[in-house]
Design an enzyme around this catalytic site. Structure first.
Site, mmCIF file in Angstrom:
data_model
loop_
_atom_site.group_PDB
_atom_site.id
_atom_site.type_symbol
_atom_site.label_atom_id
_atom_site.label_comp_id
_atom_site.label_asym_id
_atom_site.label_seq_id
_atom_site.Cartn_x
_atom_site.Cartn_y
_atom_site.Cartn_z
ATOM 1 N N HIS A 59 8.068 1.540 -10.153
ATOM 2 C CA HIS A 59 6.845 1.158 -9.429
ATOM 3 C C HIS A 59 5.651 1.553 -10.265
ATOM 4 O O HIS A 59 5.618 2.615 -10.883
ATOM 5 C CB HIS A 59 6.781 1.808 -8.046
ATOM 6 C CG HIS A 59 7.023 3.286 -8.035
ATOM 7 N ND1 HIS A 59 8.275 3.822 -8.175
ATOM 8 C CD2 HIS A 59 6.176 4.337 -7.904
ATOM 9 C CE1 HIS A 59 8.198 5.143 -8.134
ATOM 10 N NE2 HIS A 59 6.934 5.490 -7.977
ATOM 11 N N ASN A 76 5.169 6.978 -13.026
ATOM 12 C CA ASN A 76 5.870 8.254 -13.148
ATOM 13 C C ASN A 76 7.335 7.971 -13.450
ATOM 14 O O ASN A 76 7.942 7.089 -12.824
ATOM 15 C CB ASN A 76 5.740 9.058 -11.854
ATOM 16 C CG ASN A 76 4.311 9.439 -11.550
ATOM 17 O OD1 ASN A 76 3.566 9.809 -12.453
ATOM 18 N ND2 ASN A 76 3.907 9.331 -10.296
ATOM 19 N N VAL A 103 10.696 8.237 -6.368
ATOM 20 C CA VAL A 103 11.483 7.087 -5.904
ATOM 21 C C VAL A 103 12.085 6.384 -7.130
ATOM 22 O O VAL A 103 11.339 5.900 -8.000
ATOM 23 C CB VAL A 103 10.606 6.099 -5.102
ATOM 24 C CG1 VAL A 103 11.448 4.921 -4.623
ATOM 25 C CG2 VAL A 103 9.951 6.805 -3.910
ATOM 26 N N HIS A 134 1.807 2.480 -9.936
ATOM 27 C CA HIS A 134 0.710 2.821 -9.036
ATOM 28 C C HIS A 134 -0.561 2.182 -9.592
ATOM 29 O O HIS A 134 -0.874 2.343 -10.785
ATOM 30 C CB HIS A 134 0.469 4.337 -9.016
ATOM 31 C CG HIS A 134 1.580 5.173 -8.469
ATOM 32 N ND1 HIS A 134 1.528 5.759 -7.226
ATOM 33 C CD2 HIS A 134 2.756 5.566 -9.012
ATOM 34 C CE1 HIS A 134 2.628 6.477 -7.024
ATOM 35 N NE2 HIS A 134 3.385 6.378 -8.092
ATOM 36 N N ARG A 165 0.834 -1.213 0.000
ATOM 37 C CA ARG A 165 0.000 0.000 0.000
ATOM 38 C C ARG A 165 0.863 1.255 0.000
ATOM 39 O O ARG A 165 1.858 1.332 0.735
ATOM 40 C CB ARG A 165 -0.927 -0.007 1.221
ATOM 41 C CG ARG A 165 -1.862 -1.183 1.199
ATOM 42 C CD ARG A 165 -3.104 -1.027 2.044
ATOM 43 N NE ARG A 165 -3.811 -2.296 2.044
ATOM 44 C CZ ARG A 165 -4.541 -2.768 1.027
ATOM 45 N NH1 ARG A 165 -4.697 -2.041 -0.074
ATOM 46 N NH2 ARG A 165 -5.118 -3.960 1.077
ATOM 47 N N ASP A 166 0.434 2.242 -0.806
ATOM 48 C CA ASP A 166 1.116 3.544 -0.801
ATOM 49 C C ASP A 166 0.895 4.196 0.562
ATOM 50 O O ASP A 166 -0.209 4.191 1.102
ATOM 51 C CB ASP A 166 0.566 4.428 -1.920
ATOM 52 C CG ASP A 166 1.460 5.629 -2.183
ATOM 53 O OD1 ASP A 166 2.064 5.692 -3.276
ATOM 54 O OD2 ASP A 166 1.561 6.515 -1.293
ATOM 55 N N ILE A 167 1.952 4.789 1.103
ATOM 56 C CA ILE A 167 1.887 5.386 2.435
ATOM 57 C C ILE A 167 1.021 6.652 2.441
ATOM 58 O O ILE A 167 0.552 7.083 3.502
ATOM 59 C CB ILE A 167 3.333 5.686 2.918
ATOM 60 C CG1 ILE A 167 3.405 5.734 4.424
ATOM 61 C CG2 ILE A 167 3.893 6.957 2.298
ATOM 62 C CD1 ILE A 167 4.841 5.686 4.968
HETATM 63 P P1 AMP Z 1 6.446 8.524 -7.466
HETATM 64 O O1 AMP Z 1 6.268 10.007 -7.407
HETATM 65 O O2 AMP Z 1 5.709 7.902 -8.599
HETATM 66 O O3 AMP Z 1 7.899 8.139 -7.410
HETATM 67 O O4 AMP Z 1 5.713 7.956 -6.189
HETATM 68 C C1 AMP Z 1 6.337 7.470 -5.045
HETATM 69 C C2 AMP Z 1 5.235 6.994 -4.148
HETATM 70 O O5 AMP Z 1 5.820 6.258 -3.092
HETATM 71 C C3 AMP Z 1 4.404 8.110 -3.507
HETATM 72 O O6 AMP Z 1 3.025 7.931 -3.862
HETATM 73 C C4 AMP Z 1 4.641 7.915 -2.001
HETATM 74 O O7 AMP Z 1 3.500 8.181 -1.233
HETATM 75 C C5 AMP Z 1 5.064 6.457 -1.944
HETATM 76 N N1 AMP Z 1 5.901 6.105 -0.815
HETATM 77 C C6 AMP Z 1 7.026 6.718 -0.392
HETATM 78 N N2 AMP Z 1 7.554 6.078 0.662
HETATM 79 C C7 AMP Z 1 6.752 5.018 0.907
HETATM 80 C C8 AMP Z 1 6.769 3.966 1.880
HETATM 81 N N3 AMP Z 1 7.723 3.867 2.806
HETATM 82 N N4 AMP Z 1 5.774 3.045 1.831
HETATM 83 C C9 AMP Z 1 4.805 3.132 0.901
HETATM 84 N N5 AMP Z 1 4.747 4.095 -0.044
HETATM 85 C C10 AMP Z 1 5.695 5.031 -0.035
#
Ligand code: AMP
Length: 121
Positions: free
Chosen positions: A105, A92, A101, A107, A34-36
């Site tokens: 990944h 993204n 990140v 979404h 799950r996204d945080i």
């Molecule tokens: P992006 O901008 O596509 O790189 O999205 C990175 C996503 O990672 C964001 O939606 C954050 O909320 C999510 N995120 C960052 N750290 C964590 C974590 N520790 N656990 C779950 N999701 C995370």
């Protein structure tokens, strides 16, 4: 193009078990959690276990087994999260795509009626 993978990114730490996550599904090649900071009732991130920085890196260099395993995880998340009415999948990528990140990944966002994909200009 050279893809330079940073082994200290937060998703690498999740894969090594250094940071906790809310796992939805896992197989040999992918982890879904799950996204945080969820943007909808369902907001799951599916990541490959291999060191790929982006979707184009994964599509170019991941093995057939890794690619099949990744998309098998996507299919399983859609089932277990009841996304039969639809969802949005977003990868993204780098600067223009506002990727935070640097570990590929996908979404998976849904669980409600979503709005327009991009702001109207
Ligand atoms: P992006 O901008 O596509 O790189 O999205 C990175 C996503 O990672 C964001 O939606 C954050 O909320 C999510 N995120 C960052 N750290 C964590 C974590 N520790 N656990 C779950 N999701 C995370």
């Amino acid at each position: 193009m050279d893809f330079d993978y940073d082994t200290n990114n937060i998703f690498a730490k999740i894969l090594r078990g250094e940071i906790p996550n809310q796992t939805v599904f896992e197989n040999d090649h992918a982890l879904a959690f799950r996204d945080i900071n969820p943007g909808a009732p369902v907001h799951v991130l599916v990541i490959p276990k291999g060191p790929y920085v982006s979707i184009d890196h994964f599509a170019r260099d991941a093995s057939p087994e890794e690619q099949v395993g990744f998309f098998a995880a996507v299919a399983r998340v859609c089932e277990v999260e009841n996304l039969s009415q639809g969802f949005r999948s977003i990868a993204n990528t780098r600067t223009h795509g506002v990727q935070d990140v640097p570990h590929f990944h996908l979404h998976l966002i849904g669980g409600k009626q979503l709005g327009a994909m991009l702001p109207q200009s």
